[in-house]
Write a protein that holds these residues in place. Structure first.
Motif, PDB file in Angstrom:
ATOM      1  N   PRO A   1      52.289  44.220  37.682  1.00  0.00           N
ATOM      2  CA  PRO A   1      51.467  43.797  38.824  1.00  0.00           C
ATOM      3  C   PRO A   1      50.512  42.657  38.487  1.00  0.00           C
ATOM      4  O   PRO A   1      50.069  42.501  37.343  1.00  0.00           O
ATOM      5  CB  PRO A   1      50.693  45.071  39.185  1.00  0.00           C
ATOM      6  N   THR A   2      50.210  41.859  39.499  1.00  0.00           N
ATOM      7  CA  THR A   2      49.211  40.799  39.394  1.00  0.00           C
ATOM      8  C   THR A   2      48.255  40.907  40.579  1.00  0.00           C
ATOM      9  O   THR A   2      48.572  41.524  41.604  1.00  0.00           O
ATOM     10  CB  THR A   2      49.863  39.400  39.375  1.00  0.00           C
ATOM     11  N   ILE A   3      47.078  40.293  40.432  1.00  0.00           N
ATOM     12  CA  ILE A   3      46.034  40.400  41.452  1.00  0.00           C
ATOM     13  C   ILE A   3      45.326  39.053  41.572  1.00  0.00           C
ATOM     14  O   ILE A   3      45.027  38.409  40.556  1.00  0.00           O
ATOM     15  CB  ILE A   3      45.031  41.525  41.084  1.00  0.00           C
ATOM     16  N   PRO A   4      45.062  38.600  42.790  1.00  0.00           N
ATOM     17  CA  PRO A   4      44.332  37.328  42.941  1.00  0.00           C
ATOM     18  C   PRO A   4      42.875  37.485  42.532  1.00  0.00           C
ATOM     19  O   PRO A   4      42.313  38.583  42.557  1.00  0.00           O
ATOM     20  CB  PRO A   4      44.464  37.014  44.427  1.00  0.00           C
ATOM     21  N   ARG A   5      42.239  36.353  42.188  1.00  0.00           N
ATOM     22  CA  ARG A   5      40.827  36.382  41.795  1.00  0.00           C
ATOM     23  C   ARG A   5      39.943  36.393  43.045  1.00  0.00           C
ATOM     24  O   ARG A   5      39.218  35.432  43.324  1.00  0.00           O
ATOM     25  CB  ARG A   5      40.503  35.200  40.895  1.00  0.00           C
ATOM     26  N   ASP A   6      40.014  37.465  43.783  1.00  0.00           N
ATOM     27  CA  ASP A   6      39.178  37.634  44.971  1.00  0.00           C
ATOM     28  C   ASP A   6      37.733  37.859  44.516  1.00  0.00           C
ATOM     29  O   ASP A   6      37.481  38.697  43.642  1.00  0.00           O
ATOM     30  CB  ASP A   6      39.683  38.835  45.780  1.00  0.00           C
TER      31      ASP A   6
ATOM     32  N   PRO B   1      35.221  43.097  41.172  1.00  0.00           N
ATOM     33  CA  PRO B   1      34.223  42.944  40.099  1.00  0.00           C
ATOM     34  C   PRO B   1      34.736  42.065  38.963  1.00  0.00           C
ATOM     35  O   PRO B   1      35.874  42.213  38.518  1.00  0.00           O
ATOM     36  CB  PRO B   1      33.991  44.386  39.628  1.00  0.00           C
ATOM     37  N   GLU B   2      33.896  41.168  38.503  1.00  0.00           N
ATOM     38  CA  GLU B   2      34.285  40.303  37.391  1.00  0.00           C
ATOM     39  C   GLU B   2      34.581  41.123  36.141  1.00  0.00           C
ATOM     40  O   GLU B   2      35.379  40.714  35.280  1.00  0.00           O
ATOM     41  CB  GLU B   2      33.172  39.291  37.100  1.00  0.00           C
ATOM     42  N   ALA B   3      33.956  42.299  36.041  1.00  0.00           N
ATOM     43  CA  ALA B   3      34.228  43.177  34.897  1.00  0.00           C
ATOM     44  C   ALA B   3      35.699  43.575  34.835  1.00  0.00           C
ATOM     45  O   ALA B   3      36.236  43.812  33.742  1.00  0.00           O
ATOM     46  CB  ALA B   3      33.347  44.420  34.979  1.00  0.00           C
ATOM     47  N   TYR B   4      36.330  43.653  35.990  1.00  0.00           N
ATOM     48  CA  TYR B   4      37.756  43.992  35.997  1.00  0.00           C
ATOM     49  C   TYR B   4      38.557  42.904  35.290  1.00  0.00           C
ATOM     50  O   TYR B   4      39.373  43.179  34.405  1.00  0.00           O
ATOM     51  CB  TYR B   4      38.266  44.173  37.424  1.00  0.00           C
ATOM     52  N   PHE B   5      38.315  41.643  35.677  1.00  0.00           N
ATOM     53  CA  PHE B   5      39.077  40.543  35.091  1.00  0.00           C
ATOM     54  C   PHE B   5      38.760  40.379  33.600  1.00  0.00           C
ATOM     55  O   PHE B   5      39.644  40.039  32.807  1.00  0.00           O
ATOM     56  CB  PHE B   5      38.800  39.250  35.849  1.00  0.00           C
ATOM     57  N   ALA B   6      37.535  40.644  33.218  1.00  0.00           N
ATOM     58  CA  ALA B   6      37.183  40.580  31.803  1.00  0.00           C
ATOM     59  C   ALA B   6      37.938  41.653  31.010  1.00  0.00           C
ATOM     60  O   ALA B   6      38.387  41.413  29.885  1.00  0.00           O
ATOM     61  CB  ALA B   6      35.675  40.753  31.624  1.00  0.00           C
TER      62      ALA B   6
ATOM     63  N   ALA C   1      46.758  45.222  36.852  1.00  0.00           N
ATOM     64  CA  ALA C   1      47.209  43.887  37.232  1.00  0.00           C
ATOM     65  C   ALA C   1      46.430  42.803  36.499  1.00  0.00           C
ATOM     66  O   ALA C   1      45.213  42.897  36.345  1.00  0.00           O
ATOM     67  CB  ALA C   1      47.066  43.705  38.742  1.00  0.00           C
ATOM     68  N   ARG C   2      47.131  41.764  36.086  1.00  0.00           N
ATOM     69  CA  ARG C   2      46.511  40.569  35.538  1.00  0.00           C
ATOM     70  C   ARG C   2      46.379  39.532  36.650  1.00  0.00           C
ATOM     71  O   ARG C   2      47.041  39.638  37.686  1.00  0.00           O
ATOM     72  CB  ARG C   2      47.354  40.016  34.396  1.00  0.00           C
ATOM     73  N   PRO C   3      45.537  38.518  36.482  1.00  0.00           N
ATOM     74  CA  PRO C   3      45.373  37.508  37.533  1.00  0.00           C
ATOM     75  C   PRO C   3      46.688  36.842  37.902  1.00  0.00           C
ATOM     76  O   PRO C   3      47.504  36.503  37.036  1.00  0.00           O
ATOM     77  CB  PRO C   3      44.404  36.510  36.890  1.00  0.00           C
ATOM     78  N   GLY C   4      46.889  36.695  39.201  1.00  0.00           N
ATOM     79  CA  GLY C   4      48.116  36.096  39.712  1.00  0.00           C
ATOM     80  C   GLY C   4      48.239  36.368  41.196  1.00  0.00           C
ATOM     81  O   GLY C   4      47.268  36.773  41.844  1.00  0.00           O
ATOM     82  N   PRO C   5      49.417  36.200  41.764  1.00  0.00           N
ATOM     83  CA  PRO C   5      49.600  36.430  43.199  1.00  0.00           C
ATOM     84  C   PRO C   5      49.344  37.885  43.580  1.00  0.00           C
ATOM     85  O   PRO C   5      49.519  38.799  42.762  1.00  0.00           O
ATOM     86  CB  PRO C   5      51.064  36.050  43.430  1.00  0.00           C
ATOM     87  N   ARG C   6      48.967  38.081  44.834  1.00  0.00           N
ATOM     88  CA  ARG C   6      48.776  39.441  45.343  1.00  0.00           C
ATOM     89  C   ARG C   6      50.106  40.176  45.310  1.00  0.00           C
ATOM     90  O   ARG C   6      51.151  39.632  45.675  1.00  0.00           O
ATOM     91  CB  ARG C   6      48.237  39.409  46.768  1.00  0.00           C
ATOM     92  N   LEU C   7      50.049  41.420  44.860  1.00  0.00           N
ATOM     93  CA  LEU C   7      51.236  42.259  44.796  1.00  0.00           C
ATOM     94  C   LEU C   7      51.759  42.545  46.202  1.00  0.00           C
ATOM     95  O   LEU C   7      50.992  42.939  47.087  1.00  0.00           O
ATOM     96  CB  LEU C   7      50.882  43.565  44.087  1.00  0.00           C
TER      97      LEU C   7
ATOM     98  N   LEU D   1      43.164  46.605  51.535  1.00  0.00           N
ATOM     99  CA  LEU D   1      43.423  47.370  50.314  1.00  0.00           C
ATOM    100  C   LEU D   1      44.166  46.467  49.334  1.00  0.00           C
ATOM    101  O   LEU D   1      45.329  46.122  49.552  1.00  0.00           O
ATOM    102  CB  LEU D   1      44.240  48.622  50.616  1.00  0.00           C
ATOM    103  N   LEU D   2      43.462  46.056  48.289  1.00  0.00           N
ATOM    104  CA  LEU D   2      44.002  45.105  47.320  1.00  0.00           C
ATOM    105  C   LEU D   2      44.466  45.865  46.081  1.00  0.00           C
ATOM    106  O   LEU D   2      43.652  46.366  45.297  1.00  0.00           O
ATOM    107  CB  LEU D   2      42.924  44.088  46.947  1.00  0.00           C
ATOM    108  N   PRO D   3      45.784  45.983  45.858  1.00  0.00           N
ATOM    109  CA  PRO D   3      46.278  46.769  44.713  1.00  0.00           C
ATOM    110  C   PRO D   3      45.939  46.114  43.376  1.00  0.00           C
ATOM    111  O   PRO D   3      46.086  44.906  43.210  1.00  0.00           O
ATOM    112  CB  PRO D   3      47.793  46.797  44.935  1.00  0.00           C
ATOM    113  N   PHE D   4      45.482  46.941  42.428  1.00  0.00           N
ATOM    114  CA  PHE D   4      45.311  46.465  41.056  1.00  0.00           C
ATOM    115  C   PHE D   4      46.209  47.234  40.089  1.00  0.00           C
ATOM    116  O   PHE D   4      46.194  46.976  38.882  1.00  0.00           O
ATOM    117  CB  PHE D   4      43.841  46.525  40.612  1.00  0.00           C
ATOM    118  N   ALA D   5      47.004  48.139  40.613  1.00  0.00           N
ATOM    119  CA  ALA D   5      48.029  48.833  39.838  1.00  0.00           C
ATOM    120  C   ALA D   5      49.025  49.408  40.831  1.00  0.00           C
ATOM    121  O   ALA D   5      48.642  49.809  41.941  1.00  0.00           O
ATOM    122  CB  ALA D   5      47.433  49.939  38.971  1.00  0.00           C
TER     123      ALA D   5
END
Length: 209
Positions: free
Chosen positions: A15-20, A24-29, A61-67, A75-79
């Motif tokens: 999975p990937t997730i956009p940098r919305d 939380p920035e802690a997620y991307f870190a 999910a790592r940064p990238g297109p919305r799943l 509801l933005l999936p991160f897994a």
């Protein structure tokens, strides 16, 4: 977080997730260091199709297109693994964390924020289902303990191509606490699967004989 082992063939379509900005920035870190959490079991307020007490989360999910998913836009999936999704609910200030099993129409709020969600996660001995998904097996392989490893070895040996099974065996041999069952599996592989491994893999494994 656990990074993928360089010497094991990687999974595709994680999975990937956009940098919305609402995420939380802690997620991307956190996912910069790896996609696989050591603590993967989240208690839920009601039984799930996986367990009476909770559900496991696998690759984040790592940064990238919305799943792509059947879920509403807020509801933005991160897994995601099959029909099971872990999401940020962007309508809430946390944002809250939701667990959705689309197959059984289960929609749960499991935490008011990502920090609270992380605090709830716990490690449990991985037990494979009868037909584990690729994510489920891979995550179990990365966080296993010695008690669970024989079942993982058996699954890998009987399900995967020989080279992929051997890659996981080589990985387990390097992990603290897994020496006993990993060595026993290597002894079995030396007797019955050795010829099926590539010369390079045999050379790696031979260092442990």
């Amino acid at each position: 977080m656990i990074p993928w082992p360089p010497a094991v063939t990687p999974l595709t379509a994680l999975p990937t997730i956009p940098r919305d900005p609402r995420v939380p920035e802690a997620y991307f870190a956190m996912v910069q260091t790896g996609q696989w959490p050591r603590r993967d079991f989240c208690p839920t307020p009601e039984p799930t199709s996986e367990s009476l007490t909770g559900a496991a989360i696998h690759a984040l999910a790592r940064p990238g297109p919305r799943l792509a998913s059947p879920l509403p836009d807020h509801l933005l999936p991160f897994a995601a693994d099959g029909a099971r999704y872990w999401c940020f609910d962007l309508t809430t200030p946390g944002p809250a964390i939701r667990y959705i099993d689309w197959e059984v129409d289960q929609w749960l709020t499991v935490a008011d924020s990502f920090a609270q969600f992380l605090n709830q996660l716990k490690w449990v001995t991985p037990i494979l289902t009868a037909a584990p998904t690729a994510q489920e097996f891979a995550h179990a392989a990365l966080i296993t303990d010695a008690a669970a490893l024989p079942a993982l070895c058996d699954y890998a040996r009987t399900t995967f191509a020989a080279e992929h099974y051997g890659e996981w065996l080589a990985y387990w041999l390097t992990q603290p606490g897994l020496a006993g069952p990993a060595q026993a599996e290597l002894d079995f592989a030396r007797q019955f699967r050795w010829a099926a491994f590539s010369p390079a893999l045999r050379q790696r494994l031979a260092a442990w004989l």
